[in-house]
Scaffold this active site. Sequence first.
Site, mmCIF file in Angstrom:
data_model
loop_
_atom_site.group_PDB
_atom_site.id
_atom_site.type_symbol
_atom_site.label_atom_id
_atom_site.label_comp_id
_atom_site.label_asym_id
_atom_site.label_seq_id
_atom_site.Cartn_x
_atom_site.Cartn_y
_atom_site.Cartn_z
ATOM 1 N N ASP A 1 83.398 38.863 67.927
ATOM 2 C CA ASP A 1 83.161 37.492 68.339
ATOM 3 C C ASP A 1 81.781 37.230 67.768
ATOM 4 O OD1 ASP A 1 82.014 35.298 69.855
ATOM 5 O OD2 ASP A 1 83.811 35.435 71.078
ATOM 6 N N HIS A 2 81.710 36.450 66.697
ATOM 7 C CA HIS A 2 80.429 36.419 65.983
ATOM 8 C C HIS A 2 79.290 35.842 66.828
ATOM 9 C CE1 HIS A 2 81.362 32.211 64.961
ATOM 10 N NE2 HIS A 2 80.105 32.071 64.594
ATOM 11 N N HIS B 1 84.035 32.239 72.203
ATOM 12 C CA HIS B 1 82.574 32.150 72.108
ATOM 13 C C HIS B 1 81.916 31.663 73.410
ATOM 14 C CE1 HIS B 1 83.528 32.755 67.991
ATOM 15 N NE2 HIS B 1 83.691 31.506 67.646
HETATM 16 C C1 BG6 Z 1 84.221 29.592 64.540
HETATM 17 C C2 BG6 Z 1 85.172 28.443 64.715
HETATM 18 O O1 BG6 Z 1 84.641 30.695 65.293
HETATM 19 O O2 BG6 Z 1 82.926 29.190 64.970
HETATM 20 C C3 BG6 Z 1 84.701 27.238 63.941
HETATM 21 O O3 BG6 Z 1 86.454 28.834 64.258
HETATM 22 C C4 BG6 Z 1 83.282 26.879 64.318
HETATM 23 O O4 BG6 Z 1 85.544 26.122 64.187
HETATM 24 C C5 BG6 Z 1 82.386 28.115 64.234
HETATM 25 O O5 BG6 Z 1 82.830 25.885 63.431
HETATM 26 C C6 BG6 Z 1 81.009 27.804 64.778
HETATM 27 O O6 BG6 Z 1 80.176 28.892 64.530
HETATM 28 P P1 BG6 Z 1 78.607 28.737 64.429
HETATM 29 O O7 BG6 Z 1 78.110 30.120 64.196
HETATM 30 O O8 BG6 Z 1 78.349 27.804 63.279
HETATM 31 O O9 BG6 Z 1 78.160 28.126 65.716
#
Ligand code: BG6
Length: 488
Positions: free
Chosen positions: A179-180, A242
């Site tokens: 989960d990045h 997230h």
């Molecule tokens: C991803 C989603 O997991 O996270 C995208 O699939 C979203 O829709 C993105 O834009 C947002 O990530 P960050 O790191 O830019 O907040």
Amino acid sequence: MEAMTFVLFGATGDLAKRKIYPALYNMYLDGKLPKSFTVIGLGRKEIPDAVFQGNVGQSLKEFSRRPAAEGPALDEFLSAFRYHPLNVNHPEDYAKLLKLVQSRETELGIPDNRLFYLSVAPEFFEVIASHIKESGLGSTRGWKRLIIEKPFGHDLATARELNAKLSEAFEEDEIFRIDHYLGKTMVQNLETLVLANPVIQAVWNNRHIANVQITASETVGVEERAGYYDQSGAIRDMFQNHMLQVLMMTALRLPSRITAKEIRAEKRKIIEALRPIAKPEVARHVVRGQYAAGTLNGKPVPGYADEPGIPAGSRNDTFVAARLWIDNPEWQGVPFYIRTGKRMSQKSTRIVVEFKNPTAGLYSSRGEETEPNLLVIEINPNERVSFRFNGKNPRNEGKIEAIEMDFSTEQSELPEAYERLISDALQGDSTFFAHWKEVELAWQWVQPVLDAFADNSVPLHSYAAGSNGPEASDKLLGEDGFRWWLDP
Ligand code: BG6
């Protein structure tokens, strides 16, 4: 660090180019890759090794946070890459892959430690995992690990099915679910900020905190992902994973020791304590929105339903706000508000903790008012912690004003989320990966919301692109006497 083979499914895909190769390269420059390693890229096309290495080099030029200058270091890095064509459904391709892996292991003296990274569409997870097992690729004397990315299922039932399949080939402690958001500096810092500071720890509870607001607003729309996004919506794309992960990290209680096991156990207690909402109650606590045409950064942008690839009349959610309760002694009675949306006025991911304000009214005799103390943790695009408190402004006749104290970091120097996460996976550290139980319980909470959205028992509010979401999201907090701090 133990030598290993990095087997990458989806080696010609976008994620590999944008994130995985740059992450590996920067890890290499930082000495975070073992001395002996090989990367075996897999894809459907036939590509000679030299061309593949050239493509990897090109993606580094485009996407690495540090420039990939021509020279011996880059050459040495790229020389570790091999390519192997593979059709995920063909057992014979896995048999050939096993031969290649073994020959690289022998050539480089690498023990059979194998990391399988599935950078492919989720419908391929199961078939790949089962072939890894059946081909013998997964029968190692060293370690084997699997990295996968969301979506982990489409709902509770499919998530369970997927997990059952993966469990046939990998043990839970061998599965690293990315989960990045858990790789983001400030999300990782939450643990320290809250747990390692006795002053914050002392007030991190319902005696002092009035509410917690977690926002992830984006300016982008559906982009080129209509097919995926129209089936997912903000609830599956951002909220189930997230946002709930950030909630768990925020509400975490002090474990007896700081280890992956204990931290994940504490996270699990939070998600277990999340008060379920039954389907008929969803409309009271959850706001669903979809962006309409509007103006963003001075330019007109179309509404969601007019985006290419979106079926006319789609009722998909591009915005979700919700009120959640954690039923445990620390958080009982403290609402946690979450909101996330596309095409909002700005890109901002942040947590705002509003403290109770027993001093409200104290200065009313002087016609002045105190504001509640706020702890603001900015995750993206800035990484910053600030604390708002009341002080006298000597330049304004000593009147009370909110003052900010802040701590920020210079982002460009920091490793990216993928560098941290891949590096942790190589070391077998699962602290910042989603455990199956967290994923399952998150789906469990979300399932009635999915059901209520599906049968339209929750209104779909429209909001103008470039705004802060539907008014209903302000009303949600207004009902409790609160408001969203900072737009959005
Ligand atoms: C991803 C989603 O997991 O996270 C995208 O699939 C979203 O829709 C993105 O834009 C947002 O990530 P960050 O790191 O830019 O907040």
